[in-house]
Design a protein around this motif. Structure first.
Motif, PDB file in Angstrom:
ATOM      1  N   ARG A  25      -6.553  13.751   4.533  1.00 42.72           N
ATOM      2  CA  ARG A  25      -6.077  14.036   5.888  1.00 42.72           C
ATOM      3  C   ARG A  25      -6.509  15.435   6.335  1.00 42.72           C
ATOM      4  NH1 ARG A  25      -4.752  10.887  10.029  1.00 42.72           N
ATOM      5  NH2 ARG A  25      -3.008   9.482   9.638  1.00 42.72           N
TER       6      ARG A  25
ATOM      7  N   ARG B  92      -6.881  -0.170  17.160  1.00 44.90           N
ATOM      8  CA  ARG B  92      -7.916   0.045  16.152  1.00 44.90           C
ATOM      9  C   ARG B  92      -8.930  -1.076  16.193  1.00 44.90           C
ATOM     10  NH1 ARG B  92      -5.107   0.845  10.588  1.00 44.90           N
ATOM     11  NH2 ARG B  92      -4.921  -1.407  10.599  1.00 44.90           N
TER      12      ARG B  92
ATOM     13  N   ARG C 119      -2.000  16.210   3.279  1.00 43.63           N
ATOM     14  CA  ARG C 119      -2.350  16.978   4.471  1.00 43.63           C
ATOM     15  C   ARG C 119      -1.844  16.291   5.736  1.00 43.63           C
ATOM     16  NH1 ARG C 119      -3.390  22.168   5.283  1.00 43.63           N
ATOM     17  NH2 ARG C 119      -5.208  22.971   4.154  1.00 43.63           N
ATOM     18  N   ASP C 120      -1.039  15.227   5.571  1.00 40.18           N
ATOM     19  CA  ASP C 120      -0.625  14.471   6.752  1.00 40.18           C
ATOM     20  C   ASP C 120       0.255  15.329   7.665  1.00 40.18           C
ATOM     21  OD1 ASP C 120      -0.521  11.266   7.505  1.00 40.18           O
ATOM     22  OD2 ASP C 120       1.100  12.426   8.384  1.00 40.18           O
TER      23      ASP C 120
ATOM     24  N   LYS D 140     -17.859  -6.867  -0.258  1.00 44.17           N
ATOM     25  CA  LYS D 140     -16.657  -7.053  -1.082  1.00 44.17           C
ATOM     26  C   LYS D 140     -16.382  -8.526  -1.378  1.00 44.17           C
ATOM     27  CE  LYS D 140     -14.102  -2.860   0.117  1.00 44.17           C
ATOM     28  NZ  LYS D 140     -14.601  -2.136   1.284  1.00 44.17           N
TER      29      LYS D 140
ATOM     30  N   TRP E 214     -10.624   2.012  -5.359  1.00 43.57           N
ATOM     31  CA  TRP E 214     -10.893   0.864  -4.493  1.00 43.57           C
ATOM     32  C   TRP E 214     -11.472  -0.309  -5.277  1.00 43.57           C
ATOM     33  CZ3 TRP E 214     -11.152   5.910  -3.382  1.00 43.57           C
ATOM     34  CH2 TRP E 214     -10.381   6.331  -2.317  1.00 43.57           C
TER      35      TRP E 214
ATOM     36  N   LYS F  39       0.814  -1.224   0.000  1.00 42.73           N
ATOM     37  CA  LYS F  39       0.000   0.000   0.000  1.00 42.73           C
ATOM     38  C   LYS F  39       0.840   1.263   0.000  1.00 42.73           C
ATOM     39  CE  LYS F  39      -0.618   0.592   5.029  1.00 42.73           C
ATOM     40  NZ  LYS F  39      -0.363   1.999   5.300  1.00 42.73           N
TER      41      LYS F  39
ATOM     42  N   VAL G 222      -7.534  -5.420   5.585  1.00 40.89           N
ATOM     43  CA  VAL G 222      -8.540  -4.531   6.177  1.00 40.89           C
ATOM     44  C   VAL G 222      -9.764  -5.395   6.409  1.00 40.89           C
ATOM     45  CG1 VAL G 222     -10.015  -2.512   5.810  1.00 40.89           C
ATOM     46  CG2 VAL G 222      -7.652  -2.494   4.973  1.00 40.89           C
TER      47      VAL G 222
ATOM     48  N   ASN H 294      -6.948   5.996   9.517  1.00 45.14           N
ATOM     49  CA  ASN H 294      -5.738   5.356   8.992  1.00 45.14           C
ATOM     50  C   ASN H 294      -5.931   5.262   7.478  1.00 45.14           C
ATOM     51  OD1 ASN H 294      -5.889   3.316  11.885  1.00 45.14           O
ATOM     52  ND2 ASN H 294      -4.508   5.021  11.606  1.00 45.14           N
ATOM     53  N   GLN H 295      -5.005   4.573   6.800  1.00 42.76           N
ATOM     54  CA  GLN H 295      -5.060   4.627   5.344  1.00 42.76           C
ATOM     55  C   GLN H 295      -6.415   4.157   4.804  1.00 42.76           C
ATOM     56  OE1 GLN H 295      -1.449   3.644   3.394  1.00 42.76           O
ATOM     57  NE2 GLN H 295      -2.346   3.403   1.374  1.00 42.76           N
ATOM     58  N   GLU H 296      -6.895   3.024   5.269  1.00 40.67           N
ATOM     59  CA  GLU H 296      -8.173   2.501   4.764  1.00 40.67           C
ATOM     60  C   GLU H 296      -9.171   2.208   5.889  1.00 40.67           C
ATOM     61  OE1 GLU H 296      -8.895   2.624   1.693  1.00 40.67           O
ATOM     62  OE2 GLU H 296      -6.953   2.713   0.669  1.00 40.67           O
ATOM     63  N   HIS H 297      -8.954   2.747   7.070  1.00 37.05           N
ATOM     64  CA  HIS H 297      -9.870   2.580   8.200  1.00 37.05           C
ATOM     65  C   HIS H 297     -10.291   3.964   8.705  1.00 37.05           C
ATOM     66  CE1 HIS H 297      -7.450  -1.154   8.533  1.00 37.05           C
ATOM     67  NE2 HIS H 297      -8.470  -1.687   9.165  1.00 37.05           N
TER      68      HIS H 297
ATOM     69  N   TRP I  36      -8.071   7.831   5.514  1.00 36.76           N
ATOM     70  CA  TRP I  36      -7.625   9.090   4.890  1.00 36.76           C
ATOM     71  C   TRP I  36      -7.438   8.956   3.393  1.00 36.76           C
ATOM     72  CZ3 TRP I  36      -3.144   8.223   2.492  1.00 36.76           C
ATOM     73  CH2 TRP I  36      -2.161   7.424   3.077  1.00 36.76           C
ATOM     74  N   MET I  37      -7.265   7.738   2.886  1.00 47.44           N
ATOM     75  CA  MET I  37      -7.143   7.610   1.439  1.00 47.44           C
ATOM     76  C   MET I  37      -8.446   8.046   0.758  1.00 47.44           C
ATOM     77  SD  MET I  37      -4.898   6.815  -0.879  1.00 47.44           S
ATOM     78  CE  MET I  37      -3.716   5.494  -0.678  1.00 47.44           C
ATOM     79  N   ALA I  38      -9.583   7.819   1.392  1.00 46.33           N
ATOM     80  CA  ALA I  38     -10.868   8.202   0.798  1.00 46.33           C
ATOM     81  C   ALA I  38     -11.354   9.562   1.286  1.00 46.33           C
ATOM     82  CB  ALA I  38     -11.923   7.141   1.120  1.00 46.33           C
TER      83      ALA I  38
ATOM     84  N   ILE J  98     -12.403   5.556  12.059  1.00 47.87           N
ATOM     85  CA  ILE J  98     -13.009   5.238  13.355  1.00 47.87           C
ATOM     86  C   ILE J  98     -14.089   6.267  13.628  1.00 47.87           C
ATOM     87  CG2 ILE J  98     -12.598   5.115  15.844  1.00 47.87           C
ATOM     88  CD1 ILE J  98      -9.824   4.015  15.252  1.00 47.87           C
TER      89      ILE J  98
ATOM     90  N   ASP K 202     -14.805   1.412   6.253  1.00 47.23           N
ATOM     91  CA  ASP K 202     -13.751   1.155   5.262  1.00 47.23           C
ATOM     92  C   ASP K 202     -13.364   2.412   4.478  1.00 47.23           C
ATOM     93  OD1 ASP K 202     -16.015   1.388   3.697  1.00 47.23           O
ATOM     94  OD2 ASP K 202     -15.782  -0.529   2.667  1.00 47.23           O
TER      95      ASP K 202
END
Lengths: 378, 378
Positions: free
Chosen positions: B285, A142, A285-286, A92, A378, A44, A86, B318-321, B280-282, B323, B277
């Protein structure tokens, strides 16, 4: 590759120092070979076929992915052993089934009875033994079943009796990113190992299969002192490293293999600032270093050769503008002429790389190739 | 479009409510038509040919872009009047020249003598009158010549005498994003107008041309009470609106036209959390609401029909999570079943949309089309 020089590249561009990357890969591979545990690299971070080939021990894998779109793209490139790390959304599962029908040994993860029942139903419907790892929560980060929770065995039974291929357990010590020194990193690694080993043993004691014991995070992978019982290690960001990893002592700044090439487009001597043409669209933006002892804003600023310029950082970012200031208030910012090229080291390699379509690969400081990233989505 | 229902779409997906978008466009167009100033929409938010056609008064423009890659893509789609609204880096001038040779009336902006000299040199070398607006700093936000600084006339003379097409002045009231009420927004709009008008008048008094007086930001565009002397207004985020705009009172939550469709993939009743799911990728950030009175984390959580669910927000990504927690500590989070679909409203529409390859367009709540975004890059 048309540009023979960093001065000919468009700005912003994402640069990849191939030699640093190779050094990062060798370092983790050699550490894990001493511990006698294979690496299942997480793709990733790089999302690149060329980089995946350098990360994997074999062109067919194993590897880890964070989306099914990655799984499909790497399957197209010949990777045949993939973990989708994940928690599976039931919607899915048809794509998981389709990938397995193509001959890809794709496993999924989950941590609930509802997900286990959905996977069992898919196994029954499609007459297929979908491989599953039960996700374990080793540090409250998490997701995952907590060690000692009877849910573990219940989920295991639903899977095993429902026709799934229960392969074992996995965890991700995401909490290790909050470590501050080697001792804390070693402790995080041992906590990760112990949690997942306990769960594997509980499954086996209940008569359930658990051949796979999978751990992983870049910090714990590098600081584990023993991995007895662990069958594979996953890690992703190690391939590039970044300021967050340097901040917790996993690497030095000189190990960071990617940077964003940018050009100076303005001066604000009244504010002790420079402007560059790389904003959050190029840097992301991280703000991963915001919670660390040394906060690098949106990235640390280096000269065109990759050497840090004092304590310069990108302090603010708009879509296509970055504002450069010194991390030390009052310290003068050099008046780099308009057009000067700088390189900006990322807080978080995964996030910065995700803002780009590909890498300009540097060898001995000169551009030698372009490697595309697989398309986002995705 | 294959999916006829939101339940059939892959998650995460970027949804666009076409009717809300059309209402947002009509609202600003009608406000500006009362003030008798044309809109030069900023295409960096949507980066979509289909949406650009709905934003512009004519298929040929005018419009604003934030990268030359956008300029090239929109030129390919027939747009002929473009402002590249980021201070020009001298290394980008060959691409500006190439676009103008294709018949695109592309203008650049700058705020320094070095940039003016570089543009003049390019005009001379290519025997071309490159159009330029001088950027003005109306609120200390970022870039630009400050009103009253003699640099304005010096830059104007270098351009005018160096063979450039000096068209006038522009500013972006980025500081208006910090406004907290209608009075502050009206003041920010008048401050923006006054600063740029003063500079246009100073240029004219010095015998230099300044036919164009360009202002723009979504907050000031909506709250300007008069725009006397202004010849065009630029704005971008208004097309979608977002939580930041709602937080400063430019729109209501019901005006936000984009959202990220996500699926519940985990429960953490011990922590009063849900997992989805979309990370931050979706979502990006972007934490734009962090500095506002009401902080929505990485986005506000709605049901599948787009109605907010209490005070639920994506508290960590997170990248694909993602919360999900309640913004009110201790308030219970509903145990939405695994697989439940939710929609997440963005902090910052530009940043969230940039994480996706395209839009799933909804009419009356149902998917009716897919519109691609132009590829990212520069």
């Amino acid at each position: 590759m048309t540009a023979s020089d960093l001065l000919d590249l468009d700005t912003p561009s994402l640069l990849l120092d191939e030699q640093r990357m190779e050094r990062n890969i060798r370092r983790l591979q050699s550490h894990l070979s001493v511990l006698r545990v294979p690496l299942r690299p997480h793709l990733k971070t790089a999302k690149s076929i060329e980089i995946a080939q350098r990360l994997m021990r074999d062109p067919s894998g194993p590897a880890t992915v964070s989306t099914l779109q990655e799984a499909e793209a790497f399957a197209d490139a010949g990777v045949r052993d993939l973990l989708y790390a994940v928690g599976i959304a039931p919607g899915k599962l048809p794509r998981v089934v389709a990938l397995r029908r193509r001959g890809v040994d794709l496993s999924v993860i989950l941590d609930s009875l509802d997900q286990a029942r959905a996977v069992a139903a898919a196994c029954s419907e499609h007459r297929m033994r979908i491989p599953v790892l039960i996700e374990i929560d080793s540090d409250g980060h998490r997701a995952g079943v907590q060690p000692g929770d009877p849910l573990l065995i219940e989920v295991g039974r639903v899977l095993h009796e429902g026709g799934a291929d229960l392969r074992g357990v996995m965890t991700h010590a995401g909490g290790s990113y909050g470590s501050r020194n080697a001792a804390e990193l070693e402790n995080a690694a041992e906590q990760e190992r112990a949690a997942v080993m306990r769960c594997a043993e509980e499954l086996r004691a209940a008569g359930l299969p658990a051949p796979v014991v999978s751990v992983g995070s870049t910090p714990t992978a590098h600081f584990a002192r023993r991995l007895d019982g662990v069958t594979e290690v996953r890690a992703g960001v190690f391939v590039f490293m970044d300021l967050v990893m340097a901040g917790i002592g996993v690497c030095s700044v000189d190990d960071i293999a990617i940077s964003v090439l940018a050009a100076v487009i303005g001066h604000r001597p009244d504010k002790n600032q420079l402007l560059v043409d790389a904003g959050w669209m190029a840097l992301s933006r991280d703000r991963g270093t915001a919670s660390q002892a040394v906060d690098w804003g949106y990235g640390r600023v280096c000269d065109i050769a990759g050497r840090p310029i004092g304590e310069l950082m990108v302090s603010q970012a708009n879509q296509e503008h970055g504002i450069i200031e010194s991390r030390e208030p009052g310290s003068p910012v050099p008046a780099l002429p308009i057009g000067t090229r700088v390189r900006i080291l990322p807080n978080h390699a995964c996030a910065t790389a995700a803002q780009h379509l590909g890498y300009v690969v540097l060898r001995d400081g000169a551009p030698v190739a372009r490697w595309p990233r697989i398309p986002s989505g995705w």
